[in-house]
Design a protein around this motif. Structure first.
Motif, short mmCIF file in Angstrom:
data_model
loop_
_atom_site.label_atom_id
_atom_site.label_comp_id
_atom_site.label_asym_id
_atom_site.label_seq_id
_atom_site.Cartn_x
_atom_site.Cartn_y
_atom_site.Cartn_z
N THR A 281 64.66 37.71 44.26
CA THR A 281 66.07 37.63 44.65
C THR A 281 66.95 37.97 43.45
O THR A 281 66.68 37.54 42.33
CB THR A 281 66.44 36.25 45.20
OG1 THR A 281 67.86 36.21 45.47
CG2 THR A 281 66.11 35.13 44.22
N ASN A 282 68.01 38.74 43.71
CA ASN A 282 68.98 39.01 42.63
C ASN A 282 70.33 38.36 42.93
O ASN A 282 71.32 38.67 42.29
CB ASN A 282 69.12 40.51 42.37
CG ASN A 282 69.83 41.25 43.49
OD1 ASN A 282 70.04 40.71 44.58
ND2 ASN A 282 70.20 42.50 43.23
N TYR A 283 70.35 37.46 43.92
CA TYR A 283 71.53 36.60 44.10
C TYR A 283 71.51 35.55 42.99
O TYR A 283 70.45 35.02 42.65
CB TYR A 283 71.50 35.90 45.46
CG TYR A 283 71.91 36.77 46.62
CD1 TYR A 283 73.23 36.81 47.06
CD2 TYR A 283 70.97 37.57 47.27
CE1 TYR A 283 73.60 37.61 48.13
CE2 TYR A 283 71.33 38.37 48.34
CZ TYR A 283 72.65 38.39 48.76
OH TYR A 283 73.01 39.19 49.82
N CYS A 284 72.67 35.23 42.45
CA CYS A 284 72.72 34.23 41.38
C CYS A 284 74.09 33.56 41.35
O CYS A 284 75.12 34.23 41.46
CB CYS A 284 72.44 34.88 40.02
SG CYS A 284 72.19 33.67 38.68
N ARG B 65 72.86 43.33 46.38
CA ARG B 65 72.09 42.09 46.44
C ARG B 65 70.94 42.19 47.45
O ARG B 65 71.06 42.87 48.47
CB ARG B 65 72.99 40.91 46.81
CG ARG B 65 74.19 40.70 45.89
CD ARG B 65 73.78 40.16 44.55
NE ARG B 65 74.94 40.02 43.66
CZ ARG B 65 74.90 39.48 42.45
NH1 ARG B 65 73.74 39.01 41.99
NH2 ARG B 65 75.98 39.42 41.70
N TYR B 66 69.87 41.47 47.15
CA TYR B 66 68.72 41.43 48.07
C TYR B 66 67.97 40.11 47.92
O TYR B 66 68.05 39.45 46.88
CB TYR B 66 67.76 42.60 47.81
CG TYR B 66 66.95 42.45 46.54
CD1 TYR B 66 65.70 41.82 46.56
CD2 TYR B 66 67.42 42.92 45.33
CE1 TYR B 66 64.95 41.67 45.40
CE2 TYR B 66 66.68 42.78 44.16
CZ TYR B 66 65.45 42.15 44.20
OH TYR B 66 64.71 42.00 43.05
N ARG B 67 67.28 39.73 48.95
CA ARG B 67 66.32 38.62 48.92
C ARG B 67 65.05 39.09 49.62
O ARG B 67 65.12 39.65 50.72
CB ARG B 67 66.84 37.39 49.67
CG ARG B 67 68.03 36.69 49.06
CD ARG B 67 68.36 35.42 49.84
NE ARG B 67 69.51 34.74 49.28
CZ ARG B 67 70.72 34.75 49.82
NH1 ARG B 67 70.92 35.40 50.98
NH2 ARG B 67 71.72 34.10 49.25
N ASN C 174 67.44 47.22 41.74
CA ASN C 174 68.59 46.33 41.93
C ASN C 174 68.48 45.04 41.13
O ASN C 174 69.45 44.28 41.07
CB ASN C 174 68.76 46.01 43.42
CG ASN C 174 69.13 47.23 44.23
OD1 ASN C 174 69.93 48.06 43.80
ND2 ASN C 174 68.53 47.36 45.41
N TYR C 175 67.29 44.78 40.55
CA TYR C 175 67.18 43.61 39.67
C TYR C 175 67.51 44.11 38.26
O TYR C 175 66.66 44.25 37.39
CB TYR C 175 65.78 43.01 39.72
CG TYR C 175 65.75 41.58 39.23
CD1 TYR C 175 66.02 40.53 40.09
CD2 TYR C 175 65.48 41.29 37.89
CE1 TYR C 175 66.01 39.22 39.65
CE2 TYR C 175 65.47 39.99 37.45
CZ TYR C 175 65.73 38.96 38.32
OH TYR C 175 65.73 37.66 37.87
N ASP D 166 69.55 31.27 43.02
CA ASP D 166 69.97 31.58 44.39
C ASP D 166 69.91 30.32 45.24
O ASP D 166 68.82 29.82 45.54
CB ASP D 166 69.04 32.66 44.95
CG ASP D 166 69.44 33.14 46.34
OD1 ASP D 166 70.32 32.51 46.96
OD2 ASP D 166 68.86 34.15 46.79
N ILE E 68 73.25 40.70 36.95
CA ILE E 68 73.26 40.10 38.29
C ILE E 68 74.07 38.81 38.32
O ILE E 68 73.90 37.99 39.22
CB ILE E 68 71.83 39.86 38.82
CG1 ILE E 68 71.07 38.83 37.97
CG2 ILE E 68 71.05 41.16 38.91
CD1 ILE E 68 69.76 38.36 38.62
#
Length: 359
Positions: free
Chosen positions: A72-75, A93-95, A316-317, A123, A84
């Motif tokens: 995950t790159n949500y933070c 963003r992705y999970r 994306n990370y 996340d 990120i």
């Protein structure tokens, strides 16, 4: 060139301190500071030879491979240097779903990996319940594997719950032991909170990883001494350090990145201060120099983490610019990685590769 008496005396002191560090695995802070400020290229070569010898004593010629899954790159965090961080609206963003994570582990197991490193931003979606379900499922599918988490700061109870679920290791870099700079990098958090998390992880029996960034703005030799002393006192089983590298979508985009030579010096000093530690040649090290990984291994690093993240998400990370995400840093090129390691005079170990510090 004939050396002066002053130069001869300086050289003798450098060699004396390096030998002391090699034998005793420690120096006083003032000795570390003087060594960092005065070491020359010739003495570095001697230091690097002793740090490599120290690694050989405890780990032989093994280089451990871990399968990295950036899930995950949500933070929620505000770290100024990181691509990120919560304020960056440019990142896609992705999970990964549970199925995607498990499928990636199955693929990794087929390739021979026995350690999976699940790394992500902080996340909120990934609660203890969700992570525990993923970890227990991985362990059920691959009973002989080790699972490492790197998901940031959590409560003591959360770390305890994850440990019970089967998490073996946890990576949480302290980033810098300079409290003022830590606060500048993280406007809404504090160093003491990070340190408390690391202490909790140690107390719960995790193989714990800490580490710092090399070349942060305004960094001085005294700051590196603080970082090295923090690590020596913490006694982590793993230490991950690498150069600070800028990211174009952060407020720190115009600051200078860290350099290879200082990073190599810190790696060698850590190997001698903590001779049994697991010490990665990080992706950042390979990103700033084509021979960064090789040079790190040749002076005592002994872990590499090829990227198992699905290719569609890998770019994306983006914690920093020019991150090495393909070619020799990807799982698809595993044989290339093995060939490279063999060409350096070492061999790849795909097993769990637990830290010798736990024995």
């Amino acid at each position: 060139m004939i050396k002066t008496c002053e130069e001869e005396a300086k050289n003798k002191r450098i060699v004396k301190l390096i030998n002391k560090l090699y034998i005793e695995n420690d120096l006083r802070d003032d000795e570390l500071l003087w060594l960092i400020d005065n070491i020359d290229d010739e003495s570095k070569r001697y230091l690097f030879a002793l740090s490599e010898d120290t690694r050989r004593i405890y780990y032989g010629k093994s280089v451990y491979l871990r399968g990295l899954i950036e899930f995950t790159n949500y933070c929620r965090r505000e770290c100024k240097y990181c691509g990120i961080n919560v304020f960056n609206k440019s990142v896609k963003r992705y999970r990964l779903s549970k199925k995607e994570i498990l499928d990636t582990c199955i693929k990794g197991n087929e390739l021979g990996f026995k350690t999976f490193v699940l790394q992500g931003g902080e996340d909120p979606y990934f609660t203890d319940k969700i992570i525990c379900d993923i970890v227990t499922s991985i362990k059920k599918m691959i009973p002989d594997c080790a699972v490492t988490l790197s998901v940031g700061e959590r409560s003591y109870d959360s770390y305890k719950t994850l440990k019970i679920a089967g998490v073996d290791r946890f990576l949480l870099r302290h980033e810098t032991a300079n409290e003022e700079l830590y606060r500048w990098l993280h406007p809404y958090s504090y160093l003491h909170s990070r340190v408390e998390c690391l202490k909790n992880l140690k107390s719960l029996g995790y193989q714990t990883g800490a580490g710092f960034m090399v070349g942060l703005p305004w960094y001085k030799s005294e700051d590196y001494v603080k970082d090295l002393r923090f690590l020596k006192n913490l006694q982590p089983e793993m230490v991950g350090i690498g150069p600070y590298i800028t990211h174009e979508d952060t407020s720190m985009k115009n600051y200078k990145s860290g350099d290879l030579e200082t990073t190599l010096l810190m790696l060698a000093l850590i190997r001698l201060l903590l001779p049994k530690v697991l010490l990665p040649a990080t992706t950042a090290l390979g990103s700033i120099s084509p021979d960064g990984r090789r040079r790190g291994i040749e002076l005592g690093a002994n872990v590499i983490m090829p990227n198992l993240t699905p290719v569609v998400n890998r770019g994306n990370y983006s914690i920093y610019n020019n991150k090495k995400i393909s070619g020799s840093e990807s799982a698809e090129a595993l044989q290339m990685i093995k060939d490279d390691i063999n060409s350096y005079g070492y061999y790849c170990d795909m097993g769990r590769g637990d830290s010798k510090m736990i024995y």
